[in-house]
Design an enzyme around this catalytic site. Sequence first.
Site, PDB file in Angstrom:
ATOM      1  N   PRO A  94       0.648  -7.206 -13.393  1.00 42.65           N
ATOM      2  CA  PRO A  94      -0.105  -6.079 -13.954  1.00 42.65           C
ATOM      3  C   PRO A  94      -1.407  -6.531 -14.614  1.00 42.65           C
ATOM      4  O   PRO A  94      -2.279  -5.707 -14.897  1.00 42.65           O
ATOM      5  CB  PRO A  94       0.850  -5.479 -14.995  1.00 42.65           C
ATOM      6  CG  PRO A  94       2.187  -6.052 -14.704  1.00 42.65           C
ATOM      7  CD  PRO A  94       1.959  -7.375 -14.033  1.00 42.65           C
ATOM      8  N   GLU A 121       8.506 -10.624 -16.887  1.00 43.11           N
ATOM      9  CA  GLU A 121       8.212 -11.337 -18.136  1.00 43.11           C
ATOM     10  C   GLU A 121       7.182 -12.430 -17.873  1.00 43.11           C
ATOM     11  O   GLU A 121       6.490 -12.853 -18.784  1.00 43.11           O
ATOM     12  CB  GLU A 121       9.461 -11.967 -18.746  1.00 43.11           C
ATOM     13  CG  GLU A 121      10.519 -10.974 -19.193  1.00 43.11           C
ATOM     14  CD  GLU A 121      11.513 -10.614 -18.087  1.00 43.11           C
ATOM     15  OE1 GLU A 121      11.215 -10.855 -16.894  1.00 43.11           O
ATOM     16  OE2 GLU A 121      12.589 -10.086 -18.417  1.00 43.11           O
ATOM     17  N   ARG A 159      -1.568  -3.826   8.470  1.00 45.42           N
ATOM     18  CA  ARG A 159      -1.952  -2.701   9.336  1.00 45.42           C
ATOM     19  C   ARG A 159      -3.434  -2.716   9.689  1.00 45.42           C
ATOM     20  O   ARG A 159      -3.869  -2.016  10.603  1.00 45.42           O
ATOM     21  CB  ARG A 159      -1.522  -1.367   8.735  1.00 45.42           C
ATOM     22  CG  ARG A 159      -2.237  -0.970   7.462  1.00 45.42           C
ATOM     23  CD  ARG A 159      -1.478   0.145   6.765  1.00 45.42           C
ATOM     24  NE  ARG A 159      -1.225   1.293   7.624  1.00 45.42           N
ATOM     25  CZ  ARG A 159      -2.147   2.177   8.007  1.00 45.42           C
ATOM     26  NH1 ARG A 159      -3.382   2.040   7.596  1.00 45.42           N
ATOM     27  NH2 ARG A 159      -1.841   3.187   8.786  1.00 45.42           N
ATOM     28  N   ASP A 174      -8.287   6.259   8.650  1.00 43.88           N
ATOM     29  CA  ASP A 174      -7.534   6.291   7.401  1.00 43.88           C
ATOM     30  C   ASP A 174      -8.355   6.838   6.237  1.00 43.88           C
ATOM     31  O   ASP A 174      -9.566   6.693   6.188  1.00 43.88           O
ATOM     32  CB  ASP A 174      -7.087   4.879   6.998  1.00 43.88           C
ATOM     33  CG  ASP A 174      -5.801   4.467   7.671  1.00 43.88           C
ATOM     34  OD1 ASP A 174      -5.237   5.281   8.433  1.00 43.88           O
ATOM     35  OD2 ASP A 174      -5.365   3.331   7.430  1.00 43.88           O
TER      36      ASP A 174
HETATM   37  N1  ADE Z   1       4.525  -7.145 -11.161  1.00 45.33           N
HETATM   38  C1  ADE Z   1       5.045  -6.276 -12.061  1.00 45.33           C
HETATM   39  N2  ADE Z   1       4.306  -5.164 -12.123  1.00 45.33           N
HETATM   40  C2  ADE Z   1       3.279  -5.322 -11.217  1.00 45.33           C
HETATM   41  C3  ADE Z   1       2.174  -4.519 -10.837  1.00 45.33           C
HETATM   42  N3  ADE Z   1       1.945  -3.319 -11.361  1.00 45.33           N
HETATM   43  N4  ADE Z   1       1.327  -5.009  -9.905  1.00 45.33           N
HETATM   44  C4  ADE Z   1       1.532  -6.221  -9.394  1.00 45.33           C
HETATM   45  N5  ADE Z   1       2.544  -7.021  -9.709  1.00 45.33           N
HETATM   46  C5  ADE Z   1       3.421  -6.578 -10.610  1.00 45.33           C
END
Ligand code: ADE
Length: 254
Positions: A94, A121, A159, A174
């Site tokens: 994230p 984590e 793809r 697309d």
């Molecule tokens: N690992 C945990 N959450 C994630 C996310 N939102 N994007 C990429 N990898 C992740």
Amino acid sequence: MLQIDVITLFPKMFDAITESGIIGRARDRRVYQFLPWNPRDFATNTHRTVDDRPYGGGPGMVMMAEPLEKAVSAARQRQISAGVRKPRMIYLSPQGRLLTHELVMSLAAEQGLVLLAGRYEGVDERVIARQIDDEISIGDYVLSGGELAAMVVMDAVIRQLPGALGDAESAEQDSFVRGLLDCPHYTRPESHEGVAVPPVLMSGNHADITRWRLKQALGRTQQRRPDLLAARGMSADERTLLDEYLVEAQGAGK
Ligand code: ADE
């Protein structure tokens, strides 16, 4: 052929995409080669431990540097042996930069990708600092591990590769290729629960149909994702089409 190696504690999860649909067929056609690596196979202690408690305390566990780094190195070596000059090393998290169509296209242009899927984590930061080129997020939410994110990246990239899609499925049509959301689609029957297909689609006039589809795409993008439209801009013709859409939508109470 694009080389894709994934470092994961759950290799079987990837069967979900590599064994069916477009991505399964593309594998059969040798559009890409996929190989998972399990850090547990590189753990040296008797319990094959791959995680440990975080220094400084706090909840959760952290993936240990040594087994991870060995798995990453094995994947990198395999790619180099397969002829990849410089594998692009990616960590899914994230904290990464958001995946977009532009980033997908730049990944699709590589010879080889190594995707590191961690538990949420996290992984020991020293592995990221030493081995990773790119940290990528698929959205502002937290998954239980990087596997689903790695599969999202794989699906979106594969793809786009030559030979992955049939002629009827061309990726050029697309959504996002033109910087717009997609137009609505209809198939038989002509009337479903009293709701008719828009007459223009039944007219056989291809110029009118193309114009209607572009109008719908512009209108939906303006209504649902004005940020996309603002970033992209519009030609004078598109502006006219969008104004028509907005007048029609107002008449229809949308
Ligand atoms: N690992 C945990 N959450 C994630 C996310 N939102 N994007 C990429 N990898 C992740």
